[in-house]
Scaffold this active site. Structure first.
Site, PDB file in Angstrom:
ATOM      1  N   GLU A 116       0.676  -1.271   0.056  1.00  0.00           N
ATOM      2  CA  GLU A 116      -0.088  -0.045   0.038  1.00  0.00           C
ATOM      3  C   GLU A 116       0.812   1.372   0.046  1.00  0.00           C
ATOM      4  O   GLU A 116       0.797   2.141   1.207  1.00  0.00           O
ATOM      5  CB  GLU A 116      -1.073  -0.122   1.323  1.00  0.00           C
ATOM      6  CG  GLU A 116      -2.163   1.116   1.087  1.00  0.00           C
ATOM      7  CD  GLU A 116      -3.100   1.128   2.286  1.00  0.00           C
ATOM      8  OE1 GLU A 116      -2.636   1.508   3.280  1.00  0.00           O
ATOM      9  OE2 GLU A 116      -3.887   0.543   2.304  1.00  0.00           O
ATOM     10  N   GLU A 130       0.671   9.703  10.021  1.00  0.00           N
ATOM     11  CA  GLU A 130       0.350   8.652   9.011  1.00  0.00           C
ATOM     12  C   GLU A 130       1.180   9.417   7.670  1.00  0.00           C
ATOM     13  O   GLU A 130       1.937   8.743   6.821  1.00  0.00           O
ATOM     14  CB  GLU A 130      -0.827   8.066   8.668  1.00  0.00           C
ATOM     15  CG  GLU A 130      -1.370   7.357   9.760  1.00  0.00           C
ATOM     16  CD  GLU A 130      -2.111   7.972  10.962  1.00  0.00           C
ATOM     17  OE1 GLU A 130      -2.072   8.988  10.874  1.00  0.00           O
ATOM     18  OE2 GLU A 130      -2.729   7.341  11.849  1.00  0.00           O
ATOM     19  N   HIS A 201     -12.162   7.511  13.980  1.00  0.00           N
ATOM     20  CA  HIS A 201     -10.963   7.313  14.953  1.00  0.00           C
ATOM     21  C   HIS A 201      -9.737   8.402  14.814  1.00  0.00           C
ATOM     22  O   HIS A 201      -8.510   8.025  15.442  1.00  0.00           O
ATOM     23  CB  HIS A 201     -10.338   5.931  15.052  1.00  0.00           C
ATOM     24  CG  HIS A 201      -9.896   5.614  13.724  1.00  0.00           C
ATOM     25  ND1 HIS A 201     -10.381   5.502  12.516  1.00  0.00           N
ATOM     26  CD2 HIS A 201      -8.342   5.560  13.538  1.00  0.00           C
ATOM     27  CE1 HIS A 201      -9.471   5.189  11.576  1.00  0.00           C
ATOM     28  NE2 HIS A 201      -8.052   5.175  12.159  1.00  0.00           N
ATOM     29  N   ARG A 203      -7.240  10.922  14.762  1.00  0.00           N
ATOM     30  CA  ARG A 203      -6.553  11.726  15.768  1.00  0.00           C
ATOM     31  C   ARG A 203      -6.725  13.258  15.569  1.00  0.00           C
ATOM     32  O   ARG A 203      -7.071  13.981  16.262  1.00  0.00           O
ATOM     33  CB  ARG A 203      -4.893  11.294  15.650  1.00  0.00           C
ATOM     34  CG  ARG A 203      -4.381  11.817  17.010  1.00  0.00           C
ATOM     35  CD  ARG A 203      -2.960  11.551  16.782  1.00  0.00           C
ATOM     36  NE  ARG A 203      -2.404  10.017  16.982  1.00  0.00           N
ATOM     37  CZ  ARG A 203      -2.010   9.760  18.237  1.00  0.00           C
ATOM     38  NH1 ARG A 203      -1.307  10.620  18.888  1.00  0.00           N
ATOM     39  NH2 ARG A 203      -1.685   8.433  18.314  1.00  0.00           N
TER      40      ARG A 203
HETATM   41  N1  UDP Z   1     -12.566  -2.940  11.166  1.00  0.00           N
HETATM   42  C1  UDP Z   1     -13.011  -3.973  12.072  1.00  0.00           C
HETATM   43  N2  UDP Z   1     -13.897  -3.796  13.129  1.00  0.00           N
HETATM   44  C2  UDP Z   1     -14.417  -2.540  13.576  1.00  0.00           C
HETATM   45  C3  UDP Z   1     -13.974  -1.459  12.573  1.00  0.00           C
HETATM   46  C4  UDP Z   1     -13.333  -1.565  11.533  1.00  0.00           C
HETATM   47  O1  UDP Z   1     -12.507  -5.156  11.896  1.00  0.00           O
HETATM   48  O2  UDP Z   1     -15.018  -2.553  14.579  1.00  0.00           O
HETATM   49  C5  UDP Z   1     -11.801  -3.018  10.151  1.00  0.00           C
HETATM   50  C6  UDP Z   1     -12.444  -2.417   8.665  1.00  0.00           C
HETATM   51  O3  UDP Z   1     -13.094  -3.542   7.917  1.00  0.00           O
HETATM   52  C7  UDP Z   1     -10.988  -2.208   8.101  1.00  0.00           C
HETATM   53  C8  UDP Z   1     -10.081  -1.746   9.288  1.00  0.00           C
HETATM   54  O4  UDP Z   1     -10.659  -2.446  10.472  1.00  0.00           O
HETATM   55  O5  UDP Z   1     -10.415  -3.477   7.474  1.00  0.00           O
HETATM   56  C9  UDP Z   1     -10.027  -0.373   9.277  1.00  0.00           C
HETATM   57  O6  UDP Z   1      -9.260   0.010  10.335  1.00  0.00           O
HETATM   58  P1  UDP Z   1      -9.038   1.427  10.995  1.00  0.00           P
HETATM   59  O7  UDP Z   1     -10.445   2.200  10.480  1.00  0.00           O
HETATM   60  O8  UDP Z   1      -8.956   1.311  12.354  1.00  0.00           O
HETATM   61  O9  UDP Z   1      -7.781   2.031  10.308  1.00  0.00           O
HETATM   62  P2  UDP Z   1      -7.446   2.784   8.876  1.00  0.00           P
HETATM   63  O10 UDP Z   1      -8.214   2.101   7.820  1.00  0.00           O
HETATM   64  O11 UDP Z   1      -8.209   4.192   9.013  1.00  0.00           O
HETATM   65  O12 UDP Z   1      -6.214   3.037   9.027  1.00  0.00           O
END
Ligand code: UDP
Length: 380
Positions: A116, A130, A201, A203
């Site tokens: 990614e 990030e 979530h 920050r």
């Molecule tokens: N996700 C999960 N349970 C939850 C909320 C999100 O398994 O209660 C999964 C979602 O399907 C995705 C990932 O967590 O694959 C996203 O994580 P997050 O939003 O924490 O981080 P970001 O993608 O923003 O880095």
């Protein structure tokens, strides 16, 4: 030939699980290392994705800071890598785990693969930290696995050599499709349940922006008296405190602990409307024929906005309310699943494993002969 696969947070587990599986299928030897940056959330993805770390550094501490995590990784990762002797280290995304591990591997001369790569907002504080992490990783990396053509263009503009960049798709799509297949998901879209799925979530939204976003949710509940909210609340104290303050006793708001990935996949598939600041959710929803209202000012994932799948709604109360009310009336998607998704076709991890196999095999024998711990990062 061992490949160290690093995870520290929930999205890293989600997006590295298919890579781990593809490396096994390619007869390489992945060694899963967890830094435990977010230990509980990490487990909520690792377990349903049937992955267990070979090494668990458990570096999480109360009130941890990015500097604290980075310094603990820089201390603990080098001796572990020296022991494992991987031919390459794979990191994912833009976490402190990914950046600090990439730096540690770079210092040891072990080539780094970045899963990614190339996502950018070009705003150092958005998302924080990030954006800096992923820009820095790009310059420590031998293989940049870009999910999309746009991500590749971002890397080229930063003078990352073209031969180091591979457009593979995003492994988030691989994981989602794997999980839905595992659950015998229907081949066409299920009936939607009358709830708005909320995940928040980031920050940089803590404080007033988060309060404003939730103000719009409150207004929405008044305007749509049949609507329910399902909110898996992130464990960050700033998010939890506000969720409890505003909605603890609301009969139509279901505050739940973060859902295990398998449950979350189903909850996403059944939602009528989605409001989120998550990166992964933006990538997953298009496969399900769902629109994400992105509660952010900007996104490093503009492809699905450009293709009309997702919409940036910002962080102000009135525009978010309007977007919620409009999206609530969106007609349901009734076509076959999975939908075409600008982030990938579900085969990204296989491509990554193939590229690594092709590039590493010629080096491997020589490196082993010379007794170096891995082919040098400068070898290509
Ligand atoms: N996700 C999960 N349970 C939850 C909320 C999100 O398994 O209660 C999964 C979602 O399907 C995705 C990932 O967590 O694959 C996203 O994580 P997050 O939003 O924490 O981080 P970001 O993608 O923003 O880095």
């Amino acid at each position: 030939m061992r490949i160290a696969v690093i995870v520290g947070t929930r999205p890293e587990a989600v997006k590295m699980a298919p890579v781990h599986r593809a490396l096994v299928a390619a007869k390489l030897e992945p060694v899963l290392i967890s830094t435990g940056q977010h230990l509980d959330l990490l487990r909520s993805a690792l377990v349903p994705l049937e992955l267990a770390p070979a090494y668990e550094l458990a570096l999480m501490m109360p009130n941890q800071t990015p500097n604290g995590i980075a310094s603990r990784i820089l201390e603990r990762m080098p001796p572990l890598l020296a022991e494992i002797k991987p031919a390459a280290v794979l990191v994912q995304g833009d976490t402190t785990t990914a950046f600090a591990t990439a730096l540690a591997a770079y210092h040891l001369g072990i080539p780094v693969g970045h899963v990614e790569a190339g996502l950018r907002t070009y705003d150092d504080l958005n998302p924080f930290p990030e954006e800096a992490n992923r820009q820095l990783i790009a310059h420590l990396t031998r293989w940049s696995f870009a999910p999309t053509e746009l991500a590749k263009q971002n890397l080229l503009a930063e003078r990352i050599a073209a031969q180091r960049i591979h457009v593979t798709g995003n492994t988030a799509v691989d994981s989602l499709l794997w999980m839905l297949e595992r659950q015998n998901a229907p081949a066409s879209a299920p009936e939607r349940a009358p709830y708005l799925l909320l995940t928040l979530h980031r920050r940089e939204s803590f404080g007033k922006p988060l309060r404003d976003i939730l103000g719009a949710v409150t207004d929405f509940l008044v305007a749509e008296p049949a609507a329910e909210i399902v909110w898996p609340v992130h464990p960050n104290p700033a998010v939890r405190a506000l969720a409890t303050e505003l909605f603890e006793h609301h009969p139509r708001v279901h505050l739940v602990a973060p859902l295990d990935y398998n449950l979350f996949a189903t909850t996403l598939a059944n939602a009528r409307t989605i409001l989120s600041d998550s990166g992964g959710v933006q990538e997953e929803a298009p496969s399900l024929g769902k629109r994400v209202l992105i509660a952010r000012e900007t996104t490093e994932r503009p492809e699905a906005v450009q293709s009309g799948h997702n919409t940036i709604v910002g962080r102000e109360r009135a525009p978010i309310l309007n977007a919620l009310l409009a999206a609530w009336q969106d007609p349901p998607y009734h076509g076959p699943l999975p939908c075409p998704n600008p982030y990938g076709d579900g085969h990204a991890a296989t491509r990554i494993a193939k590229i690594l196999t092709n590039d590493l095999l010629p080096w491997f024998d020589k490196a082993t002969e010379e007794g170096s711990i891995a082919p040098t990062v400068l070898a290509s």
